[in-house]
Enzyme design. Structure first.
Site, short mmCIF file in Angstrom:
data_model
loop_
_atom_site.label_atom_id
_atom_site.label_comp_id
_atom_site.label_asym_id
_atom_site.label_seq_id
_atom_site.Cartn_x
_atom_site.Cartn_y
_atom_site.Cartn_z
N CYS A 331 0.84 -1.19 0.00
CA CYS A 331 0.00 0.00 0.00
C CYS A 331 0.88 1.26 0.00
CB CYS A 331 -0.98 -0.04 1.17
SG CYS A 331 -2.41 1.05 0.93
N HIS A 432 -3.81 -5.49 1.09
CA HIS A 432 -3.63 -5.84 2.50
C HIS A 432 -4.12 -7.28 2.70
CE1 HIS A 432 -2.64 -1.81 3.90
NE2 HIS A 432 -3.62 -1.34 3.13
#
Length: 497
Positions: A331, A432
């Site tokens: 991310c 994630h």
């Protein structure tokens, strides 16, 4: 008939509120009670994405699983994600509204309160019982005006409260008696009793203190919960720095702790792996010699890039690569691997741009729209579809560049995600939960060098979480009268108050 509501408040942060709510929720669900968790306001950088594409605190997603139901944005209607010491992104009903400083949010509390009560009423129409988690401590008198997280909510919902304290911290009787003393008369009246958490030792030696506490406050101690070692539950926010024992020759993994690190639960599976020596690198500490460096998610990518350079971790990462080490960015950490991170709209910081580490050929522009989505796909470590991964997106920004022509993942919904370097040393992804699947975790660890050692199966994070919830529920059931709580029996008589 409206749902019965019970609130768990703590004398301090990390007193055990989240864990008690999870254990109580599972204990009640096993009894056939249709129960839901609720946290009016949560401040945390660990979040989860619901099936509908909303963002909530990770602790509430865990508590929903404890209830044997799917997470819902109504379970955490207000989520605050700090992007600086004095500002946070305000998320209402799963959607980001805007970034506010403390004064602006205080003025916004009326709208936030309306959102909280709206969600509570919707849950009350669907469930028999709602177990509510407070935030911090109700005795923070400077925050009482406009409170929606603790007694402000309890008063509005007219619900009983259980106060929990952590005896392992020391001063448990001062915590409980002092907190009660700082409440208003009406707030004290709705405290039905106390729970003492993390006790170890001879309960007979504690009994005189329990007797004194009940005499002085008029409130019963409803339970003394033992210290449970080895629970594998998602952390609400704080980074757990303790190390698990690992065998000699394990794969060494380093995760630099950036100022605005987010969703560090991505690495729980690595911390639990018997052949992985995973260490968080504290601010001011050098990155140690290792096989793999992982750059984590960030709530302020440009600010964390500056911090990374100030700590000279950028030079350490490049030296690590020169010696053949591997790097993964997740991310915000993925965005850092590119040539630049631009924020023209001031989404996370003041408008501007920051040079990236220039390790992969792409650049990122942060956008006002946050992508919130549960996704599945296949790893493509060798250019072909491999192990299945499942996770979620929580990010602002669009990345583009030649490196994306070598994606890390093929998505089931179509398209791809992430990038890989030509030499195979660097991976990046927005996903994630990359390590949560045992098969995918094993493949990534073999890529990082675990094949040099005797290979063991990666831990099944979901199975460990489920066993921990069951063990926690057993404990709560053994020490707390869950049947009475489910029936709404909590002594709030004037004499007890």
């Amino acid at each position: 008939m409206p749902a019965h509501t019970l609130m768990i408040q703590g004398c301090t942060s990390d007193a055990g509120k989240s864990v008690l709510v999870a254990g109580l929720c599972r204990a009640l669900a096993r009894r056939g009670v249709k129960v839901a968790p609720f946290k009016p306001q949560n401040m945390a950088l660990n979040s989860a994405v619901t099936a509908s594409g909303g963002e909530i605190g990770r602790a509430q997603a865990l508590q929903a699983r404890a209830c044997l139901i799917e997470p819902d944005t109504d379970m955490n209607p207000v989520l605050l994600k700090p992007s600086a010491d004095t500002a946070a992104q305000v998320i209402i009903h799963g959607r980001a509204r805007r970034t506010m400083n403390a004064a602006a949010y205080h003025d916004y509390k009326r709208q936030a309160r309306a959102a909280v009560l709206e969600s509570w009423r919707r849950l009350g129409a669907r469930y028999q019982m709602i177990v509510v988690e407070g935030a911090g401590s109700p005795a923070e008198i400077n925050l009482r005006d406009g409170d929606i997280a603790n007694m402000g909510f309890a008063e509005a919902a007219d619900c009983p409260v259980i106060l929990i304290a952590d005896i392992d911290r020391g001063g448990v009787f001062a915590h409980l008696a002092g907190t009660l003393q700082l409440l208003s008369a009406s707030e004290r009246a709705r405290v039905g009793g106390f729970v003492i958490n993390k006790f170890r030792g001879d309960l007979a030696l504690l009994q005189p203190g329990l007797d004194w506490l009940q005499r002085e406050t008029g409130k019963p101690v409803l339970a003394v919960l033992p210290y449970l070692h080895g629970l594998h539950l998602d952390a609400e926010d704080a980074v757990a720095v303790e190390q698990a024992a690992v065998e000699y020759g394990a794969l060494k993994v380093a995760v630099p702790v950036l100022p605005r690190i987010s969703n560090h639960t991505d690495f729980d599976a690595l911390r639990l792996h018997p052949q992985v020596d995973m260490r968080y690198v504290a601010p001011g500490a050098p990155i140690p010699p290792c096989d793999l460096i992982i750059l984590p998610g960030s709530k302020n990518t440009r600010g964390d890039l500056r911090a990374l350079r100030e700590r000279r971790w950028d030079a350490a990462i490049k030296r690590h690569l020169r010696y053949g080490g591997k790097v993964i960015g997740i991310c915000g950490g993925y965005q850092m691997l590119g040539s630049a991170v631009a924020d023209p709209h001031g989404v996370e910081d003041a408008p501007g741009s920051e040079d990236g580490l220039n390790l992969l050929d792409f650049a990122t522009e942060l956008t006002r729209r946050k992508r919130l989505q549960q996704v599945r796909g296949a790893l493509r470590l060798d250019g072909a579809d491999g192990e299945t991964v499942a996770g979620y997106y929580i990010h602002c920004g669009v990345s583009s560049g030649a490196a994306l022509d070598r994606p890390l993942l093929r998505l089931e919904e179509g398209g791809s995600d992430g990038a890989m370097s030509e030499d195979g040393q660097i991976l990046g992804t927005y996903l994630h939960g990359l390590f949560d699947s045992p098969a995918a975790c094993g493949a990534l660890l073999r890529w990082a060098g675990l094949a040099r050692h005797r290979s063991l199966d990666a831990p099944d994070r979901n199975a460990l979480r489920e066993r921990s919830l069951e063990r926690l529920a057993d404990c709560v059931d053994a020490h707390l009268d869950c049947a009475a709580l489910a029936a709404g029996r909590l002594d709030l008589s004037p004499a007890a108050a």
